[in-house]
Every structure is written in C-alpha cells, then in structure tokens.
Design a protein around this motif. Sequence first.
Motif, PDB file in Angstrom:
ATOM      1  N   MET A   1       0.860  -1.173   0.000  1.00 15.93           N
ATOM      2  CA  MET A   1       0.000   0.000   0.000  1.00 15.93           C
ATOM      3  C   MET A   1       0.903   1.231   0.000  1.00 15.93           C
ATOM      4  SD  MET A   1      -3.149   1.045   2.500  1.00 15.93           S
ATOM      5  CE  MET A   1      -2.417   0.807   4.074  1.00 15.93           C
ATOM      6  N   HIS A   2       1.084   1.836  -1.176  1.00 14.96           N
ATOM      7  CA  HIS A   2       1.961   2.993  -1.289  1.00 14.96           C
ATOM      8  C   HIS A   2       1.358   4.258  -0.687  1.00 14.96           C
ATOM      9  CE1 HIS A   2      -0.520   3.447  -4.876  1.00 14.96           C
ATOM     10  NE2 HIS A   2      -0.208   4.716  -4.835  1.00 14.96           N
ATOM     11  N   GLU A   3       0.072   4.244  -0.400  1.00 15.85           N
ATOM     12  CA  GLU A   3      -0.559   5.399   0.250  1.00 15.85           C
ATOM     13  C   GLU A   3       0.103   5.703   1.594  1.00 15.85           C
ATOM     14  OE1 GLU A   3      -3.617   4.050  -2.653  1.00 15.85           O
ATOM     15  OE2 GLU A   3      -2.313   3.027  -1.258  1.00 15.85           O
ATOM     16  N   MET A   4       0.581   4.676   2.276  1.00 13.81           N
ATOM     17  CA  MET A   4       1.241   4.876   3.567  1.00 13.81           C
ATOM     18  C   MET A   4       2.501   5.729   3.392  1.00 13.81           C
ATOM     19  SD  MET A   4       0.987   4.189   6.842  1.00 13.81           S
ATOM     20  CE  MET A   4       0.189   2.648   7.216  1.00 13.81           C
ATOM     21  N   ALA A   5       3.335   5.390   2.421  1.00 12.54           N
ATOM     22  CA  ALA A   5       4.572   6.135   2.181  1.00 12.54           C
ATOM     23  C   ALA A   5       4.280   7.553   1.699  1.00 12.54           C
ATOM     24  CB  ALA A   5       5.440   5.400   1.171  1.00 12.54           C
ATOM     25  N   ILE A   6       3.309   7.695   0.826  1.00 17.07           N
ATOM     26  CA  ILE A   6       2.951   9.030   0.321  1.00 17.07           C
ATOM     27  C   ILE A   6       2.407   9.886   1.450  1.00 17.07           C
ATOM     28  CG2 ILE A   6       1.329  10.272  -1.176  1.00 17.07           C
ATOM     29  CD1 ILE A   6       1.593   7.853  -3.119  1.00 17.07           C
ATOM     30  N   THR A   7       1.528   9.327   2.256  1.00 12.79           N
ATOM     31  CA  THR A   7       0.946  10.070   3.371  1.00 12.79           C
ATOM     32  C   THR A   7       2.016  10.424   4.398  1.00 12.79           C
ATOM     33  OG1 THR A   7      -1.139   8.906   2.991  1.00 12.79           O
ATOM     34  CG2 THR A   7      -0.913  10.084   5.073  1.00 12.79           C
ATOM     35  N   GLN A   8       2.957   9.529   4.634  1.00 15.97           N
ATOM     36  CA  GLN A   8       4.062   9.823   5.552  1.00 15.97           C
ATOM     37  C   GLN A   8       4.850  11.036   5.057  1.00 15.97           C
ATOM     38  OE1 GLN A   8       5.101   8.011   8.619  1.00 15.97           O
ATOM     39  NE2 GLN A   8       5.941  10.087   8.735  1.00 15.97           N
ATOM     40  N   SER A   9       5.102  11.109   3.768  1.00 20.91           N
ATOM     41  CA  SER A   9       5.827  12.249   3.202  1.00 20.91           C
ATOM     42  C   SER A   9       5.040  13.543   3.365  1.00 20.91           C
ATOM     43  CB  SER A   9       6.118  12.010   1.718  1.00 20.91           C
ATOM     44  OG  SER A   9       7.001  10.933   1.555  1.00 20.91           O
ATOM     45  N   VAL A  10       3.738  13.474   3.172  1.00 23.64           N
ATOM     46  CA  VAL A  10       2.888  14.654   3.344  1.00 23.64           C
ATOM     47  C   VAL A  10       2.921  15.122   4.799  1.00 23.64           C
ATOM     48  CG1 VAL A  10       0.481  15.464   3.346  1.00 23.64           C
ATOM     49  CG2 VAL A  10       1.374  14.180   1.384  1.00 23.64           C
ATOM     50  N   VAL A  11       2.747  14.191   5.722  1.00 24.71           N
ATOM     51  CA  VAL A  11       2.741  14.540   7.150  1.00 24.71           C
ATOM     52  C   VAL A  11       4.108  15.101   7.564  1.00 24.71           C
ATOM     53  CG1 VAL A  11       2.543  13.612   9.501  1.00 24.71           C
ATOM     54  CG2 VAL A  11       0.877  12.958   7.748  1.00 24.71           C
ATOM     55  N   ASP A  12       5.185  14.513   7.088  1.00 25.79           N
ATOM     56  CA  ASP A  12       6.521  15.026   7.399  1.00 25.79           C
ATOM     57  C   ASP A  12       6.669  16.473   6.923  1.00 25.79           C
ATOM     58  OD1 ASP A  12       7.183  12.574   8.495  1.00 25.79           O
ATOM     59  OD2 ASP A  12       8.402  11.921   6.779  1.00 25.79           O
ATOM     60  N   ALA A  13       6.232  16.742   5.692  1.00 23.95           N
ATOM     61  CA  ALA A  13       6.345  18.096   5.140  1.00 23.95           C
ATOM     62  C   ALA A  13       5.476  19.088   5.918  1.00 23.95           C
ATOM     63  CB  ALA A  13       5.948  18.098   3.667  1.00 23.95           C
ATOM     64  N   VAL A  14       4.264  18.673   6.256  1.00 32.42           N
ATOM     65  CA  VAL A  14       3.348  19.543   6.994  1.00 32.42           C
ATOM     66  C   VAL A  14       3.905  19.850   8.383  1.00 32.42           C
ATOM     67  CG1 VAL A  14       1.087  19.532   8.146  1.00 32.42           C
ATOM     68  CG2 VAL A  14       1.260  18.942   5.726  1.00 32.42           C
ATOM     69  N   CYS A  15       4.374  18.842   9.087  1.00 29.87           N
ATOM     70  CA  CYS A  15       4.898  19.048  10.440  1.00 29.87           C
ATOM     71  C   CYS A  15       6.163  19.906  10.420  1.00 29.87           C
ATOM     72  CB  CYS A  15       5.145  17.718  11.140  1.00 29.87           C
ATOM     73  SG  CYS A  15       3.620  16.848  11.582  1.00 29.87           S
ATOM     74  N   GLU A  16       6.995  19.704   9.430  1.00 27.00           N
ATOM     75  CA  GLU A  16       8.209  20.532   9.311  1.00 27.00           C
ATOM     76  C   GLU A  16       7.832  21.992   9.067  1.00 27.00           C
ATOM     77  OE1 GLU A  16      12.008  21.064   6.336  1.00 27.00           O
ATOM     78  OE2 GLU A  16      11.166  19.056   6.582  1.00 27.00           O
ATOM     79  N   HIS A  17       6.874  22.205   8.165  1.00 31.18           N
ATOM     80  CA  HIS A  17       6.441  23.565   7.852  1.00 31.18           C
ATOM     81  C   HIS A  17       5.712  24.218   9.034  1.00 31.18           C
ATOM     82  CE1 HIS A  17       5.726  26.827   5.067  1.00 31.18           C
ATOM     83  NE2 HIS A  17       4.469  26.873   5.481  1.00 31.18           N
ATOM     84  N   ALA A  18       5.020  23.419   9.828  1.00 29.12           N
ATOM     85  CA  ALA A  18       4.295  23.952  10.988  1.00 29.12           C
ATOM     86  C   ALA A  18       5.257  24.450  12.064  1.00 29.12           C
ATOM     87  CB  ALA A  18       3.368  22.891  11.559  1.00 29.12           C
ATOM     88  N   ALA A  19       6.474  23.958  12.068  1.00 33.65           N
ATOM     89  CA  ALA A  19       7.527  24.430  12.987  1.00 33.65           C
ATOM     90  C   ALA A  19       7.065  24.424  14.447  1.00 33.65           C
ATOM     91  CB  ALA A  19       8.004  25.815  12.575  1.00 33.65           C
ATOM     92  N   GLY A  20       6.494  23.297  14.884  1.00 33.20           N
ATOM     93  CA  GLY A  20       6.098  23.153  16.276  1.00 33.20           C
ATOM     94  C   GLY A  20       4.683  23.616  16.596  1.00 33.20           C
ATOM     95  N   ARG A  21       4.050  24.317  15.674  1.00 34.26           N
ATOM     96  CA  ARG A  21       2.660  24.737  15.890  1.00 34.26           C
ATOM     97  C   ARG A  21       1.727  23.551  15.656  1.00 34.26           C
ATOM     98  NH1 ARG A  21       2.567  29.442  11.656  1.00 34.26           N
ATOM     99  NH2 ARG A  21       3.819  27.841  10.651  1.00 34.26           N
ATOM    100  N   ARG A  22       0.554  23.612  16.255  1.00 31.54           N
ATOM    101  CA  ARG A  22      -0.432  22.545  16.111  1.00 31.54           C
ATOM    102  C   ARG A  22      -1.113  22.652  14.749  1.00 31.54           C
ATOM    103  NH1 ARG A  22      -3.013  18.542  17.715  1.00 31.54           N
ATOM    104  NH2 ARG A  22      -5.233  18.366  18.028  1.00 31.54           N
ATOM    105  N   VAL A  23      -1.208  21.526  14.062  1.00 29.39           N
ATOM    106  CA  VAL A  23      -1.859  21.459  12.754  1.00 29.39           C
ATOM    107  C   VAL A  23      -3.302  21.009  12.953  1.00 29.39           C
ATOM    108  CG1 VAL A  23      -1.835  20.399  10.468  1.00 29.39           C
ATOM    109  CG2 VAL A  23       0.331  20.906  11.637  1.00 29.39           C
TER     110      VAL A  23
END
Length: 109
Positions: A1-23
């Motif tokens: 299920m490649h959706e897991m890897a794609i979603t992991q990349s999205v979450v990583d990018a979002v959390c990095e961009h959030a810089a500690g703020r709550r998403v």
Amino acid sequence: MHEMAITQSVVDAVCEHAAGRRVHSVRLEVGALCAVVPDSMLFCFDLITEGTAADGARLDLDIRPGAAHCRTCGADFTLGDLILLCPCGSADVEVTAGAELRILSMEVS
C-alpha cells in the motif's frame, strides 16, 4: 500500500512547515490518475499523525479529474482512469491533468 509512504511524506512536510505549531487541517489536491486511493490515504493519515503536531488534524482531499489531449484527432477529453484511450480509439494521447498530488493549504495555531 503505497498510500502509507505518500501520506508519511505529506505529514513530514506539513509538520516541518508547521515548525512546532499545532496542525488542525491539511488540504491536498489529488489527481484521479495519480494512483492514490483516497479512502486509504484518509486511513493512513489518522495513523501517521498520531503523536505528531498534526495529531487529530482533518485531511481534506480535492479530487481532480483526469484530462487528456489526443494527438490523432485533436480532441480534449476527460479520463476517469488510467486507460489512456481517446474516444476515437487512438492511444496517442497526452495527459494534461489528473496526475497532481500537492499540498494546497494547512491550518495551524
């Protein structure tokens, strides 16, 4: 299920961009031809965000239809799946939309 890897990349990018703020929410554009199953991505998002800045966030998916241009007859047409055939029967087509997968926005505090 490649959706897991794609979603992991999205979450990583979002959390990095959030810089500690709550998403609170993330909005993605998902092309109908990018071979991602939306329900699987929603399921994976809930699992992957646990314990991150995006824990409990909502994932909104904007599904974009596929489109193509036929080099044989010149027609522009909609693609519902990965079968790249023009209604005229030609396989000489150029995909013009529907392969996108991008983060459109996110809500943070």
